[in-house]
Design an enzyme around this catalytic site. Structure first.
Site, mmCIF file in Angstrom:
data_model
loop_
_atom_site.group_PDB
_atom_site.id
_atom_site.type_symbol
_atom_site.label_atom_id
_atom_site.label_comp_id
_atom_site.label_asym_id
_atom_site.label_seq_id
_atom_site.Cartn_x
_atom_site.Cartn_y
_atom_site.Cartn_z
ATOM 1 N N HIS A 1 0.811 -1.215 0.000
ATOM 2 C CA HIS A 1 0.000 0.000 0.000
ATOM 3 C C HIS A 1 0.849 1.271 0.000
ATOM 4 C CE1 HIS A 1 -2.971 -2.730 2.343
ATOM 5 N NE2 HIS A 1 -3.139 -2.862 1.046
ATOM 6 N N LYS B 1 5.956 5.765 7.582
ATOM 7 C CA LYS B 1 5.448 4.836 8.593
ATOM 8 C C LYS B 1 6.585 4.335 9.466
ATOM 9 C CE LYS B 1 1.738 3.163 5.608
ATOM 10 N NZ LYS B 1 1.184 2.005 4.879
ATOM 11 N N TYR C 1 1.683 0.926 13.973
ATOM 12 C CA TYR C 1 2.494 1.815 13.157
ATOM 13 C C TYR C 1 1.989 3.237 13.213
ATOM 14 C CZ TYR C 1 -0.840 0.198 9.542
ATOM 15 O OH TYR C 1 -1.962 -0.156 8.845
ATOM 16 N N ASP D 1 -6.419 -5.824 -2.291
ATOM 17 C CA ASP D 1 -5.044 -6.247 -2.559
ATOM 18 C C ASP D 1 -4.955 -7.220 -3.734
ATOM 19 O OD1 ASP D 1 -4.364 -4.608 -0.484
ATOM 20 O OD2 ASP D 1 -3.867 -6.223 0.923
#
Length: 178
Positions: free
Chosen positions: A62, A71, A131, A168
């Site tokens: 992503h 991130k 995250y 996905d």
């Protein structure tokens, strides 16, 4: 904190100092001053995310085409094979990737800067990830790079097809991305 370089100079592995004894352990999972001093990166994190996935679940790869997110990823339970792919068109490393095993046992964190796609596959019975992100989730700008694109050649550690979300499954090839 120990900083470990990866094949992509912008992607870093962070190893915290862990203080443990017979009672358990303690470590500082994030400190803005220490992060900036050790990495040279001054950034503000605006969102924390928490995910839990079963063995064989693959999430990713992503990224966001606007409001790109940096991130800082860590695993608090289980283990994952974690991947970052450079999707910056004008980068000399465009399309290159780096992978790291992140686990609750090694307590490593991974810094994935804006402009990189991120994904992971769970290699333990389950895994929980936390995250921090440098920008907010923006579904209208979110994109997905196809996890098994032959142009990437990522050797995902799985013997069977991974479990993927519908989104996905429809990831784009590297040659097709914006």
């Amino acid at each position: 904190m120990n900083i470990i370089s990866t094949d992509l100079p912008e992607v870093l592995i962070l190893e915290p100092k862990i203080f443990g004894d017979e009672r358990g352990f303690f470590y500082e999972s994030f400190n803005a001053k220490t992060f900036a001093a050790c990495t040279g990166i001054n950034t503000e994190f605006v969102q924390d995310n928490h995910s839990r996935s079963a063995r064989g679940v693959l999430r990713g790869l992503h990224y966001q085409v606007q409001q790109a997110q940096g991130k800082l990823v860590r695993v608090i339970a289980g283990e994952v094979f974690d991947v970052a792919v450079d999707v910056r068109r004008h980068s000399p490393n465009f399309g290159k990737w780096t992978a790291t095993v992140l686990s609750s046992d090694n307590s490593r964190q991974k810094w994935i800067p804006p402009g990189f796609a991120h994904g992971f596959i769970v290699t333990s019975d389950y895994a929980e990830l936390l995250y921090k992100t440098t920008d907010y989730w923006a579904p209208n700008y979110e994109r997905c790079l196809l996890w098994n694109d032959p142009a990437l050649g990522i050797p995902w550690p799985t013997q069977t097809p991974p479990q993927l979300s519908a989104k996905d499954q429809l990831g784009q090839l590297l040659a097709e991305i914006e």
